[in-house]
Design an enzyme around this catalytic site. Structure first.
Site, short mmCIF file in Angstrom:
data_model
loop_
_atom_site.label_atom_id
_atom_site.label_comp_id
_atom_site.label_asym_id
_atom_site.label_seq_id
_atom_site.Cartn_x
_atom_site.Cartn_y
_atom_site.Cartn_z
N LEU A 6 0.85 -1.20 0.00
CA LEU A 6 0.00 0.00 0.00
C LEU A 6 0.88 1.24 0.00
O LEU A 6 1.66 1.46 0.93
CB LEU A 6 -0.92 -0.01 1.22
CG LEU A 6 -1.84 -1.22 1.38
CD1 LEU A 6 -2.81 -1.01 2.54
CD2 LEU A 6 -2.59 -1.53 0.09
N ALA A 8 -0.51 4.51 -1.36
CA ALA A 8 -1.40 5.49 -1.97
C ALA A 8 -1.48 6.80 -1.20
O ALA A 8 -1.84 7.83 -1.76
CB ALA A 8 -2.82 4.89 -2.10
N GLY A 84 -9.33 4.61 3.01
CA GLY A 84 -9.03 3.55 3.94
C GLY A 84 -8.29 2.36 3.37
O GLY A 84 -8.31 2.11 2.16
N ASN A 170 -0.83 -3.17 15.73
CA ASN A 170 -0.83 -3.71 14.38
C ASN A 170 0.40 -3.18 13.65
O ASN A 170 0.59 -1.98 13.51
CB ASN A 170 -2.11 -3.28 13.67
CG ASN A 170 -2.14 -3.63 12.21
OD1 ASN A 170 -1.36 -4.44 11.73
ND2 ASN A 170 -3.06 -3.01 11.49
N HIS A 322 29.15 28.27 4.21
CA HIS A 322 30.17 28.15 5.24
C HIS A 322 29.73 28.80 6.55
O HIS A 322 28.85 29.66 6.59
CB HIS A 322 31.49 28.76 4.75
CG HIS A 322 31.37 30.15 4.22
ND1 HIS A 322 30.89 30.44 2.97
CD2 HIS A 322 31.67 31.34 4.79
CE1 HIS A 322 30.90 31.74 2.77
NE2 HIS A 322 31.36 32.30 3.86
#
Length: 426
Positions: A6, A8, A84, A170, A322
């Site tokens: 997954l 997305a 979801g 989970n 720098h």
């Protein structure tokens, strides 16, 4: 066995870093988060991967292509809307015909973690197998309740600490049988308007189907949810890297501990680099710089004379002028910092640094946290960024400005001063 990954989501909580790239392409330890996931799959014996995409999908396709360069066969399927994980899994049903691995592509985990879940599933052949991991804050995760040893009884999304049945979260690593698709079709949207894969898993468990859990060591798994988590993810990656020095090291430079210097990188005289650290391709460091542990200097990054960089990520093409100090910070691509720029990373009161995340002020619980800059940010000489501030893509910070609050994308912040000119009398 085929794997589904997954990838997305947008990763809104990681803005401004994810304003110009999907979360899965954010680099830690010199590689995109998603690449670590694919490497673990390959090492676990998986050679066919289906990636579910949506946000900046083309960028993911361009980065990984057909997978041949990774020893994989990669295909893509698009989730039409981010509604979801259950919905995301449902779109792959036409593309799988047997048990399959499912991974969240925005997590870090070891090959051993993936192998352990696959091994238990192949041995027991349950309806589903999932990984769980002990966490300190169960209220931030989906928490898994077990019975009879390793059998999943149910999953509770982000319970209060008092109501959490366990501290086992989970871990986003699963193996599913084809039964999961029928259960996804029966779940309804959550209060957030999303169809969650955990609801489908809970439905399997309630119906008496075997859903088994593998408990991972916390050392084998890392969740990336907030901007400062990228610093810990970078540490996680650097500490597991097989370090090599093959670039050009001038006389008088010192490398201490595990340091990677890529073939086309250059370390100039007087540089002192403490590992674990990464100096990527075409990077140019020094002279007389101090690179402290857990720093990733990205491709084509220039760190100028007399700079100090500590526990930070400097992305591709960024230039640090720098006499600058970058501490516990994340700099996006192609930033250009004027001489003397400082990212402050410690509060006077020694309290934890706070940062705005999704319009809420969140306690990072870190005593050391600097700034997060999006891509193409510029600072003038002696600019100072206070602990926990974020600067959006394409913004400019003028010389001598103290940035004490977030600056939106494409803004310019200048210091207005009153000056007086007088005639010098002899």
């Amino acid at each position: 066995m085929k794997a589904v990954v997954l990838a997305a989501g947008e990763g809104v909580r990681l803005q401004p870093i994810t304003s110009t790239r999907p979360k899965h392409l954010v680099e830690v330890g010199g590689k995109p988060i998603l690449e670590y996931c694919l490497s673990s799959l390959k090492a676990s014996g998986v050679d066919e991967v289906l990636i579910v995409v949506h946000y900046m999908a083309e960028a993911i396709r361009l980065r990984f292509g057909d997978g041949k360069s990774f020893g994989l066969r990669i295909d893509y399927v698009e989730q039409k809307a981010i509604v979801g994980t259950g919905n995301a899994v449902s779109v792959v049903e036409p593309h799988v015909s047997d048990d399959f691995v499912l991974l969240y592509g925005d997590l870090l985990f070891t090959t051993e973690a993936v192998k352990s879940v696959i091994a238990l599933h192949q041995k027991e052949r349950p309806a589903a197998t999932m990984a769980v991991v002990p966490v300190e804050k169960p209220e931030d995760y989906g928490i898994v309740e077990l019975e009879n040893g390793n059998r999943v009884k149910g999953i509770v999304e982000k319970p209060s600490r008092q109501e959490a049945p366990t501290n086992l979260a989970n871990a986003g690593i699963y193996v599913f049988s084809m039964e999961i698709f029928e259960r996804i079709g029966r779940i309804s949207a959550s209060s957030r308007g999303e169809w969650e894969i955990t609801d489908a898993i809970s439905l399997l468990a309630k119906e008496g189907k075997a859903v088994l859990a593998v408990t991972l060591s916390p050392d084998d798994w890392f969740d990336i949810g907030r901007p400062w988590d990228l610093l810990e993810a970078n540490r996680w990656a650097l500490e597991r890297m097989n370090h090599k020095v093959i670039g050009f090291i001038e006389d008088g430079a010192h490398l201490i501990g595990p340091v990677t210097v890529a073939k086309s990188a250059r370390i100039r005289s007087g540089a002192y680099i403490e590992g674990p650290a990464l100096i990527d391709e075409e990077a140019d460091v020094g002279p007389n710089c101090y690179i402290r542990p857990h720093t990733s200097i990205g491709k084509k990054v220039r760190v100028g004379n007399a700079c100090e960089v500590k526990n930070s990520i400097l992305m591709r093409g960024t230039h640090v002028g720098h006499l600058s100090y970058i501490g516990d910070s994340i700099l996006g691509e192609k930033c250009n910092l004027g001489a003397g720029t400082v990212t402050a990373n410690y509060r006077f009161d020694a309290g934890p640094v706070k940062m705005m995340v999704k319009d809420k002020l969140v306690n990072s619980e870190r005593k050391k946290l600097g700034a997060v800059l999006g891509d193409n940010v510029k600072t003038g000489i002696n600019a100072l960024l206070m602990p926990g501030v974020k600067v959006g893509d394409g913004s400019w910070v003028g010389p001598n400005v103290v940035v004490d609050r977030d600056l939106p994308a494409n803004s310019i912040l200048l210091l207005r001063q009153n000056t007086e000119k007088r005639e010098l009398k002899s």
